[in-house]
Design an enzyme around this catalytic site. Structure first.
Site, mmCIF file in Angstrom:
data_model
loop_
_atom_site.group_PDB
_atom_site.id
_atom_site.type_symbol
_atom_site.label_atom_id
_atom_site.label_comp_id
_atom_site.label_asym_id
_atom_site.label_seq_id
_atom_site.Cartn_x
_atom_site.Cartn_y
_atom_site.Cartn_z
ATOM 1 N N GLN A 141 4.920 -0.522 -4.161
ATOM 2 C CA GLN A 141 4.110 0.102 -5.201
ATOM 3 C C GLN A 141 4.891 0.293 -6.506
ATOM 4 O O GLN A 141 6.119 0.157 -6.537
ATOM 5 C CB GLN A 141 3.606 1.460 -4.720
ATOM 6 C CG GLN A 141 2.624 1.393 -3.571
ATOM 7 C CD GLN A 141 2.285 2.768 -3.046
ATOM 8 O OE1 GLN A 141 2.546 3.102 -1.910
ATOM 9 N NE2 GLN A 141 1.702 3.602 -3.902
ATOM 10 N N HIS A 142 4.164 0.614 -7.557
ATOM 11 C CA HIS A 142 4.683 1.128 -8.830
ATOM 12 C C HIS A 142 5.412 0.108 -9.706
ATOM 13 O O HIS A 142 5.781 0.450 -10.830
ATOM 14 C CB HIS A 142 5.652 2.307 -8.612
ATOM 15 C CG HIS A 142 5.133 3.421 -7.772
ATOM 16 N ND1 HIS A 142 4.009 4.141 -8.115
ATOM 17 C CD2 HIS A 142 5.584 3.943 -6.602
ATOM 18 C CE1 HIS A 142 3.811 5.085 -7.195
ATOM 19 N NE2 HIS A 142 4.741 4.983 -6.265
ATOM 20 N N ASP A 176 2.057 -0.723 -0.303
ATOM 21 C CA ASP A 176 2.624 -0.718 1.054
ATOM 22 C C ASP A 176 2.259 0.517 1.868
ATOM 23 O O ASP A 176 1.973 0.415 3.065
ATOM 24 C CB ASP A 176 4.138 -0.933 1.022
ATOM 25 C CG ASP A 176 4.868 0.022 0.079
ATOM 26 O OD1 ASP A 176 4.216 0.901 -0.529
ATOM 27 O OD2 ASP A 176 6.097 -0.109 -0.045
#
Length: 478
Positions: free
Chosen positions: A79-80, A232
């Site tokens: 992520q991110h 995830d």
């Protein structure tokens, strides 16, 4: 028999599993390690990467026929991250990964610019940290303004991989789970906040279309269905089969606790980050800074490895003969004690034995996780059982002590790539067109009940809370 595949692109590996679409049985799997990428010379702690590396690793993981006969593919990824493209879809600079620390100052300035944690929690369900995409946008604007001016759109790692698999269509897509970790998509309103993008970057962006949980992103030139994909954590929850009332505890270097919930949470303190999940529900998350490292450091102190620590801990008894370890080796996020240090309390002649120190480390780590679970409960999240994953979750002492300390049944899934499994399950869902994902059973999972020993667990937590409140009075009543 229809076959589906799940791809998970983590910071270090790309993993692929092929599953039976109806049952979830794993038919084939493979993985490939990402090449080590040296950080920029002027930023030794930076984590950035050319996204083409992900494609090379995907090709390597797909070797040996792992995708043979596959009809649909789902993609999970870290992520991110931030993949910045110009107006022509060309990569502007290497992708910034979630764990790049350079955006910490940018995150703090963004929080201040909007008026503090409360306005951010109300806007996006969370308070942005350095991990968030929006903080990376602010960092880019401050330190690489020429690149920032060129960036016309931003994709997350899973978005970029889906786009590649589909042959670079004009349409860009994401899902609500991964979008909720950007800092500019709100799980409360289910919409983008371009004003926050402009606050961070100085101009608006073209942002990907947010797909529904069972919606397909499209088909590859070869006719393979590609599902929406997700982040995830969301994929892992789907792969484990977590539903309302379930929490997932991931014990890595730090601890992550998230639960499936029907409504978004707005926590103005910033302790709870309100993410969306991959099913249309929500995943409120609480993090702790100290998990497996507590066990590793204690094991090193006692001259054993993690398995040896586990064996020692099982030779002690609940409460560790009065020893209490507050596991704040790196400060702590939950409760918020950024400058705290660890504490070993209750030393007496009879308690100064290796097995009691070992058990105190396990109990202390798990009491920290229990405090995080209590934060979720205090916000109205129901927790009826816990899935225990991560490296420490495979230790016998952790499996034995966790149900007592957490106070609920603990499910120990077999080792597996659950983010990849969740991506495959999402692909099966998109392929079927059903209202719910296919009911994949979690074979060989073990559920451990607290049983009558739950009273011992309550006593352990009371002993721990007493020491915590004595050392850190500001946590009293939390």
């Amino acid at each position: 028999m229809a076959i589906v595949a799940g791809i998970d692109c983590s910071t270090r590996y790309t993993k692929i599993i092929a599953c039976d679409a109806a049952s979830g049985a794993v038919l084939r799997d493979n993985r490939a390690k990402h090449p080590v990428t040296a950080p920029p010379e002027d930023s030794p702690g930076a984590t950035e990467i050319d996204p083409q590396v992900w494609l090379h690793s995907l090709g390597a993981a797909a070797s040996g026929g792992v995708l043979e006969g596959v009809r649909a593919i789902g993609v999970s990824a870290q992520q991110h991250g931030m993949v910045g493209l110009d107006a022509g879809g060309v990569l502007v600079r290497p992708a910034l990964l979630w764990n790049d620390p350079r955006a910490s100052g940018a995150a703090a300035s963004l929080v201040e610019a909007l008026g503090g944690p409360g306005p951010w929690a109300e806007a996006i369900g969370a308070v942005p940290a350095a991990t968030y995409t929006i903080a990376k946008l602010r960092w880019l604007a401050e330190f690489e303004p020429a690149s920032a001016n060129r960036v016309a759109e931003v994709l997350l790692p899973h978005d970029w991989l889906v786009w590649q698999l589909l042959g670079h269509p004009r349409r860009r897509t994401t899902d609500r789970g991964d979008a909720s970790g950007t800092g500019y998509w709100s799980p409360v309103t289910e919409s983008y906040r371009q004003d926050l993008v402009e606050l961070a970057l100085g101009h608006e962006l073209r942002l990907p279309e947010v797909l529904g949980p069972a919606e397909a992103a499209g088909e590859t030139p070869e006719g393979l269905l590609i599902s929406a994909g997700t982040g995830d954590n969301m994929a892992a929850a789907l792969g484990l089969g977590a539903g309302p009332g379930d929490a997932v505890v991931s014990l890595g270097t730090s601890g992550t606790v998230f639960a499936v919930h029907d409504e978004p949470l707005v926590d103005t303190s910033g302790t709870v980050s309100s993410f969306a999940d991959a099913t249309g529900r929500h995943l409120p998350l609480v993090g702790t800074l100290n998990a497996v490292q507590v066990l590793r450091r204690t094991a090193a102190l006692l001259g054993v490895d993690l398995e040896g620590l586990s064996e020692l801990a099982l030779q002690s008894s609940p409460g560790s003969y009065g020893l209490v370890l507050l596991p704040y080796l790196e400060g702590e996020r939950t409760p918020y004690l950024p400058h705290a240090a660890g504490t070993l309390a209750g030393l007496r002649a009879e308690s100064m034995r290796r097995e009691h120190v070992a058990r105190a480390a396990v109990e202390g780590m798990l009491c920290g996780i229990a405090d995080a679970l209590d934060v979720l409960r205090g916000r109205g999240v129901r927790v009826r059982r816990v899935f225990l994953v991560g490296s420490a979750g495979r230790l016998a002492a952790v499996q034995h002590i966790a149900p007592l300390v957490l106070g609920v049944p603990v499910v120990i899934p077999p080792p597996g790539d659950y983010a990849a499994r969740g991506a495959a399950r999402q692909a099966a869902w998109a392929l079927s067109g059903g209202a719910e994902p296919p009911p994949w059973e979690l074979a060989d999972a073990v559920e451990v009940e607290p049983g009558e020993d739950v009273e011992f667990g309550r006593a352990v937590r009371q002993q721990y809370a007493s020491v915590r409140e004595q050392m850190h009075p500001e946590t009293r009543g939390s």
